[in-house]
Design a protein around this motif. Sequence first.
Motif, short mmCIF file in Angstrom:
data_model
loop_
_atom_site.label_atom_id
_atom_site.label_comp_id
_atom_site.label_asym_id
_atom_site.label_seq_id
_atom_site.Cartn_x
_atom_site.Cartn_y
_atom_site.Cartn_z
N TYR A 279 -4.83 6.39 0.30
CA TYR A 279 -3.43 5.15 0.04
C TYR A 279 -3.58 4.35 -0.58
O TYR A 279 -5.18 4.15 -1.07
CB TYR A 279 -3.14 3.97 1.57
CG TYR A 279 -2.52 4.63 2.52
CD1 TYR A 279 -1.11 4.44 2.65
CD2 TYR A 279 -3.39 5.17 3.29
CE1 TYR A 279 -0.72 4.70 3.38
CE2 TYR A 279 -2.34 5.97 4.42
CZ TYR A 279 -0.95 5.68 5.01
OH TYR A 279 -0.46 6.07 6.22
N GLY B 137 -3.50 0.84 -3.20
CA GLY B 137 -2.25 -0.56 -2.72
C GLY B 137 -2.78 -2.05 -3.78
O GLY B 137 -4.17 -1.72 -4.37
N SER C 219 0.97 -1.03 -0.33
CA SER C 219 0.30 -0.03 -0.13
C SER C 219 0.72 0.83 -0.13
O SER C 219 2.14 1.06 0.63
CB SER C 219 -0.67 -0.08 1.33
OG SER C 219 -1.63 1.24 0.77
#
Length: 295
Positions: free
Chosen positions: A217, A219, A209
């Motif tokens: 974030y 990911g 991530s």
Amino acid sequence: MFRKSLLGIAVLALSLPALADENLFGYLRGAEVLPKGTGEIYQWFTQRSDKGAGKYRALDSKTEIEYGVTDRFQLSGELNMMSINTSGLLIDGYLPGDKKYGLRPQGVEVSMKYNFLSPAKDDFGLSATTSFEYGMVDVNSGQKKTEYEIETQLQAQKYFMEGQLTWVGNVGLRAAHEKRKAIANLPEGFDWPTSAEMEITTKVGTGLSYRFAPGWYVGAEMLHEAEFETEVGKERWSLFGGPSLHYGGKQWWATLTFFKQLRGGGEKYEGQTVANRHLIEKTQKELRLKVGYNF
């Protein structure tokens, strides 16, 4: 209907502020634990759909409360619910007919987690989790089933680039004792065993991530599962993978993950046309939303 409601919840959740102790992934768990005396409440929604034939859509709901007993040890309890809408598909021994109902209780679970190494303080994080679950409904068919399950898992976590990049790895083992309830008026010759069965599942997953903006974030994660039964040995396996989007702020956090079955094997249902996929108990697509609040 499931998709519209789930996306509506996602839009609301991603507009909320969130806390530092958040789940960056939808299916993998990190090594961090709650500080002593603090708590957290989660709400999960997982939509599972598409078995390659007929209509299949299920919605799982998980409400979980965690509490930090010490700075290294935490306890949690969960209430699991599910709804299902399936038609036009029979799978011998697994899916006996059409089923449709809204959210209803599926089971309860308690778990404990101990942190051996902190990813922030020790440069590498390592924790172990043990959970116990009692189930009343089969999550695949929606039929009544009694299930007792124990699962153990190791969670590893590592920060890179001063915390901007996070790696997580999970290894787990699940053992379950299951007994289906008898069903009246089954199709002629349909196999629906009601004797007790033992099942063991191994789980191995990894994910990365990346923080691309304050609190945000993006990911990707992958999870491999293999199922073994006492009489037949290795019965089936699946590999899922997909992207995750996470937002976290001061007190709230939310994670949205799309999971697609990339590969699968083992037994197939009669008439299955999708090759290299396990579709008896799994689906081709999953969409998971997790929302957390710290207190």
